[in-house]
Every structure is written in structure tokens, then in C-alpha cells.
Write a protein that holds these residues in place. Structure first.
Motif, short mmCIF file in Angstrom:
data_model
loop_
_atom_site.label_atom_id
_atom_site.label_comp_id
_atom_site.label_asym_id
_atom_site.label_seq_id
_atom_site.Cartn_x
_atom_site.Cartn_y
_atom_site.Cartn_z
N LEU A 7 -2.88 -5.58 -8.55
CA LEU A 7 -2.40 -4.78 -7.42
C LEU A 7 -1.45 -5.55 -6.52
CD1 LEU A 7 -5.67 -2.88 -6.55
CD2 LEU A 7 -3.61 -1.95 -7.61
N TRP A 8 -1.84 -6.76 -6.12
CA TRP A 8 -1.02 -7.51 -5.17
C TRP A 8 0.25 -8.05 -5.81
CZ3 TRP A 8 -1.57 -8.26 0.11
CH2 TRP A 8 -2.73 -7.74 0.68
N ASP A 9 0.22 -8.40 -7.11
CA ASP A 9 1.44 -8.87 -7.76
C ASP A 9 2.48 -7.76 -7.85
OD1 ASP A 9 0.43 -11.42 -8.08
OD2 ASP A 9 0.09 -11.26 -10.25
N ALA A 10 2.04 -6.50 -7.79
CA ALA A 10 2.96 -5.36 -7.87
C ALA A 10 3.69 -5.10 -6.55
CB ALA A 10 2.21 -4.11 -8.31
N THR A 11 3.24 -5.71 -5.45
CA THR A 11 3.91 -5.52 -4.17
C THR A 11 4.98 -6.59 -4.00
OG1 THR A 11 2.34 -6.91 -2.96
CG2 THR A 11 1.83 -4.55 -3.10
N THR A 12 5.93 -6.31 -3.13
CA THR A 12 6.98 -7.29 -2.90
C THR A 12 6.53 -8.27 -1.82
OG1 THR A 12 8.07 -5.99 -1.17
CG2 THR A 12 8.78 -5.60 -3.44
N PRO A 13 6.94 -9.53 -1.93
CA PRO A 13 6.55 -10.51 -0.91
C PRO A 13 6.94 -10.11 0.50
CG PRO A 13 7.49 -11.62 -2.83
CD PRO A 13 7.69 -10.13 -3.03
N SER A 14 8.06 -9.43 0.66
CA SER A 14 8.48 -9.04 2.01
C SER A 14 7.51 -8.01 2.60
CB SER A 14 9.91 -8.50 2.02
OG SER A 14 10.00 -7.36 1.18
N GLU A 15 7.00 -7.08 1.76
CA GLU A 15 6.01 -6.12 2.24
C GLU A 15 4.74 -6.84 2.70
OE1 GLU A 15 5.44 -3.63 -1.14
OE2 GLU A 15 6.97 -2.20 -0.53
N ASN A 16 4.32 -7.83 1.93
CA ASN A 16 3.11 -8.57 2.28
C ASN A 16 3.30 -9.33 3.59
OD1 ASN A 16 1.91 -7.74 -0.12
ND2 ASN A 16 2.61 -9.54 -1.23
N ARG A 17 4.46 -9.93 3.78
CA ARG A 17 4.69 -10.69 5.01
C ARG A 17 4.80 -9.77 6.23
NH1 ARG A 17 7.90 -13.48 1.31
NH2 ARG A 17 6.82 -15.31 0.57
N LEU A 18 5.33 -8.56 6.03
CA LEU A 18 5.39 -7.61 7.13
C LEU A 18 3.98 -7.23 7.58
CD1 LEU A 18 8.29 -5.18 6.13
CD2 LEU A 18 8.23 -6.79 8.04
N ALA A 19 3.07 -7.06 6.64
CA ALA A 19 1.68 -6.74 7.00
C ALA A 19 1.08 -7.86 7.83
CB ALA A 19 0.85 -6.52 5.74
#
Length: 194
Positions: free
Chosen positions: A98-110
Motif C-alpha cells: 500500500l505505502w509503496d504505491a503512494t508518491t513520496p510527496s503525498e507522504n511528506r504532505l501528510a
């Protein structure tokens, strides 16, 4: 004669966005546990059935409304099927898938949004710990589930939210090999009785 149509409900095409917006406001204000599907439906001005239709579940709505698509309820459901011995590997596979499918920028925004991070913590505590404890069973299941979520949360933080290069560059197979023993110990070590 009644004219009943099947398939997608008719109505405003922005209904899904309207529900997600109302949910985000309630989740960030009240947290995951205190926010009910009924309250979200009321705030969005829709029937509760539309939430199930568009998002599948409260958990699915939570993940999508906060752009945490890594919280997909069916993947957790699949991880919690099967024997106890394979649970650690299934949970680690679910996390990396699940987490590998998200973009790093989305994760950092969270990570930069305090309300989103509080809602994520609330989800981990009130949903993930509870579901894993139910699966494990026994008098110390909540303590073992809490320890397991600590390992999983640490992995999520150091691989996705605030990456540490040696962990961020591991393959999913290496994640299972390296983090598996710690997660298995958390899940299966009985805590001492006081």
C-alpha cells in the motif's frame, strides 16, 4: 408499474467529493474513533448508503478523505486471514504494497499536516490495534497488538513519512526479512503476568 434502475445511483457527480470533504473536516476535528459514518453522512447531506457505495467502509473513507490511500481496508482484511504464524509477513506485505504505491510527496504532505497526523495516530490506535488484538485473542492481545503497531508505525515513519535512506531503499523482501523477527516477537511473545 415501478421503474427501478440498477447500477450507479443518480445524482450530483460531486457527491463523492462532498462526502470526502465532510469526512476530512470531521476526522481532523474529532479523530477517527469519535467520527461516525452517520455524522459524516449528515454533514455531507447524503444517505449513509452512499458512503458504502463510494468508499466501501469508514476506513476506506478515512484513507481517501485524508489522501492516505495506503489505508485500504481490504488489504488489512486479507492480512488478518490465515494462521497466526504468517501474520507478521502478511502485515509487512500489506504495508509495503500500500505505502509503496503512494508518491513520496503525498507522504511528506501528510507529515506536515498536524491534523492529518493526529487522525492517522488515532486510526492506528483505535482501528489497527483493535483489529490485530481481535485476531490474536487472549488476555494480553491488546499489549501484543500495541507492540506490533509500534513496529509497523516505526517502519511507516522511517520508510515513508520521514525516510531514512537505508530503510527507504530496502526491497519488500528485505523488509520482511529484517523487520519480520521484531514483528513476530511483538505478535507472539506473551507478556508476563503481574
Amino acid at each position: 408499474m415501478l421503474n427501478k434502475t440498477r447500477g450507479r445511483p443518480r445524482g450530483n457527480p460531486d457527491t463523492k467529493a462532498q462526502i470526502a470533504e465532510a469526512a476530512r473536516a470531521l476526522f481532523t476535528q474529532h479523530g477517527y474513533k469519535a467520527t461516525t459514518v452517520r455524522a459524516i453522512a449528515a454533514a455531507a447531506g447524503v444517505d449513509q448508503a452512499l458512503i458504502s457505495y463510494h468508499f466501501g467502509s469508514k476506513q476506506g473513507l478515512f484513507g481517501q478523505s485524508l489522501n492516505l490511500l495506503c489505508l485500504e481496508s481490504t488489504t488489512l482484511d486479507q492480512a488478518l486471514r490465515g494462521d497466526h504464524a504468517g501474520l507478521a509477513d502478511r502485515l509487512l506485505t500489506a504495508v509495503t504494497t500500500l505505502w509503496d504505491a503512494t508518491t513520496p510527496s503525498e507522504n511528506r504532505l501528510a507529515l506536515q499536516d498536524d491534523d492529518t497526523m493526529q487522525a492517522l495516530r488515532d486510526y492506528l490506535q483505535s482501528e489497527l490495534v483493535v483489529r490485530i488484538a481481535e485476531f490474536l485473542g487472549g488476555p494480553d492481545a491488546t499489549e501484543r497488538a500495541t507492540a506490533a503497531v509500534g513496529v509497523i508505525g516505526g517502519l511507516i515513519f522511517t520508510r515513508y513519512l520521514n525516510p531514512i535512506r537505508p530503510i527507504a531503499t530496502l526491497s519488500p523482501t528485505e523488509i520482511r526479512r529484517i523487520f519480520g523477527p521484531a514483528l513476530r516477537a511483538a505478535l507472539h511473545t506473551r507478556t508476563r503476568q503481574r
